[in-house]
Write a protein that holds these residues in place. Structure first.
Motif, PDB file in Angstrom:
ATOM      1  N   GLY A  37       0.786  -1.223   0.000  1.00  0.00           N
ATOM      2  CA  GLY A  37       0.000   0.000   0.000  1.00  0.00           C
ATOM      3  C   GLY A  37       0.814   1.265   0.000  1.00  0.00           C
ATOM      4  N   ALA A  38       2.123   1.175   0.280  1.00  0.00           N
ATOM      5  CA  ALA A  38       2.942   2.375   0.329  1.00  0.00           C
ATOM      6  C   ALA A  38       3.031   3.055  -1.029  1.00  0.00           C
ATOM      7  CB  ALA A  38       4.336   2.032   0.841  1.00  0.00           C
ATOM      8  N   ASP A  39       2.873   2.299  -2.126  1.00  0.00           N
ATOM      9  CA  ASP A  39       2.966   2.887  -3.456  1.00  0.00           C
ATOM     10  C   ASP A  39       1.676   3.600  -3.852  1.00  0.00           C
ATOM     11  OD1 ASP A  39       5.490   1.837  -3.646  1.00  0.00           O
ATOM     12  OD2 ASP A  39       4.848   0.080  -4.779  1.00  0.00           O
ATOM     13  N   VAL A  40       0.556   3.177  -3.299  1.00  0.00           N
ATOM     14  CA  VAL A  40      -0.734   3.678  -3.737  1.00  0.00           C
ATOM     15  C   VAL A  40      -1.323   4.679  -2.741  1.00  0.00           C
ATOM     16  CG1 VAL A  40      -3.076   2.982  -4.337  1.00  0.00           C
ATOM     17  CG2 VAL A  40      -1.159   1.535  -4.963  1.00  0.00           C
ATOM     18  N   LEU A  41      -1.176   4.429  -1.475  1.00  0.00           N
ATOM     19  CA  LEU A  41      -1.791   5.253  -0.440  1.00  0.00           C
ATOM     20  C   LEU A  41      -0.979   6.513  -0.173  1.00  0.00           C
ATOM     21  CD1 LEU A  41      -2.713   2.408   2.052  1.00  0.00           C
ATOM     22  CD2 LEU A  41      -4.216   3.522   0.420  1.00  0.00           C
ATOM     23  N   PRO A  42      -1.656   7.616   0.221  1.00  0.00           N
ATOM     24  CA  PRO A  42      -0.932   8.831   0.597  1.00  0.00           C
ATOM     25  C   PRO A  42      -0.027   8.587   1.802  1.00  0.00           C
ATOM     26  CG  PRO A  42      -3.277   9.275   0.316  1.00  0.00           C
ATOM     27  CD  PRO A  42      -3.091   7.792   0.247  1.00  0.00           C
ATOM     28  N   LEU A 100      -8.288  11.039   6.367  1.00  0.00           N
ATOM     29  CA  LEU A 100      -7.089  10.250   6.079  1.00  0.00           C
ATOM     30  C   LEU A 100      -7.429   8.817   5.691  1.00  0.00           C
ATOM     31  CD1 LEU A 100      -4.603  11.387   8.862  1.00  0.00           C
ATOM     32  CD2 LEU A 100      -4.470  11.879   6.424  1.00  0.00           C
ATOM     33  N   LEU A 101      -8.459   8.262   6.310  1.00  0.00           N
ATOM     34  CA  LEU A 101      -8.813   6.877   6.033  1.00  0.00           C
ATOM     35  C   LEU A 101      -9.635   6.715   4.759  1.00  0.00           C
ATOM     36  CD1 LEU A 101      -9.677   5.644   9.632  1.00  0.00           C
ATOM     37  CD2 LEU A 101      -7.605   5.180   8.324  1.00  0.00           C
ATOM     38  N   MET A 105      -9.855   5.666  -0.551  1.00  0.00           N
ATOM     39  CA  MET A 105     -11.013   4.928  -1.058  1.00  0.00           C
ATOM     40  C   MET A 105     -11.745   5.758  -2.108  1.00  0.00           C
ATOM     41  SD  MET A 105     -12.411   1.949  -0.646  1.00  0.00           S
ATOM     42  CE  MET A 105     -11.898   1.391   0.955  1.00  0.00           C
ATOM     43  N   GLY A 106     -11.869   7.058  -1.869  1.00  0.00           N
ATOM     44  CA  GLY A 106     -12.519   7.933  -2.838  1.00  0.00           C
ATOM     45  C   GLY A 106     -11.752   7.999  -4.145  1.00  0.00           C
ATOM     46  N   MET A 109     -12.340   4.733  -6.002  1.00  0.00           N
ATOM     47  CA  MET A 109     -13.674   4.686  -6.603  1.00  0.00           C
ATOM     48  C   MET A 109     -13.769   5.622  -7.800  1.00  0.00           C
ATOM     49  SD  MET A 109     -15.101   2.375  -4.906  1.00  0.00           S
ATOM     50  CE  MET A 109     -16.804   2.465  -5.350  1.00  0.00           C
ATOM     51  N   ALA A 110     -13.125   6.791  -7.720  1.00  0.00           N
ATOM     52  CA  ALA A 110     -13.160   7.733  -8.835  1.00  0.00           C
ATOM     53  C   ALA A 110     -12.417   7.173 -10.044  1.00  0.00           C
ATOM     54  CB  ALA A 110     -12.556   9.066  -8.415  1.00  0.00           C
ATOM     55  N   GLY A 111     -11.422   6.328  -9.805  1.00  0.00           N
ATOM     56  CA  GLY A 111     -10.643   5.755 -10.892  1.00  0.00           C
ATOM     57  C   GLY A 111     -11.344   4.620 -11.608  1.00  0.00           C
TER      58      GLY A 111
END
Length: 122
Positions: A37-42, A100-101, A105-106, A109-111
């Motif tokens: 998740g480090a590559d995708v998450l802020p 932050l959580l 997810m938004g 979903m937008a992607g």
């Protein structure tokens, strides 16, 4: 005023437990979605998940302990001040923690491409 401080101490303990629980749940959700998740998450979300929610939760547990100590020591005026500060931190946490959580997810979903669904006739 003692009742107010006791109520805030109780709420702070609940919010502290809630912080740890919610971060743990989202850590599991994002862990299942992404192997790394480090590559995708802020970065802020990754940091929060790395603490398992104990940083915000620990703040509220510390506030609970401080309020209990002040109430036992009969420092009612100081307990009211700490109670008000604790309530302000609770309000800030109620805005920042979900942001932050849920922000990743938004973005996920937008992607996603939404395709229209046409009903089939029977």
């Amino acid at each position: 005023m003692r009742v107010f401080s006791m109520l805030v101490a109780f709420l702070a303990a609940l919010v502290g437990a809630w912080c740890v629980t919610m971060v743990s749940r989202f850590r599991g959700i994002y862990g299942e979605m992404f192997a790394d998740g480090a590559d995708v998450l802020p970065a802020a979300t990754v940091w929060l998940m790395g603490t398992n929610g104990w940083v915000p939760g620990g703040v509220f547990l510390f506030c609970t302990l401080a309020l209990v100590v002040l109430l036992i020591g009969k420092r009612d005026q100081l307990a009211v001040v700490v109670s008000l500060l604790t309530l302000l931190v609770m309000l800030a946490t109620a805005v920042v923690l979900p942001a932050l959580l849920l922000e990743p997810m938004g973005e996920i979903m937008a992607g996603l491409e939404v395709s229209p669904v046409t009903p089939k006739k029977l």
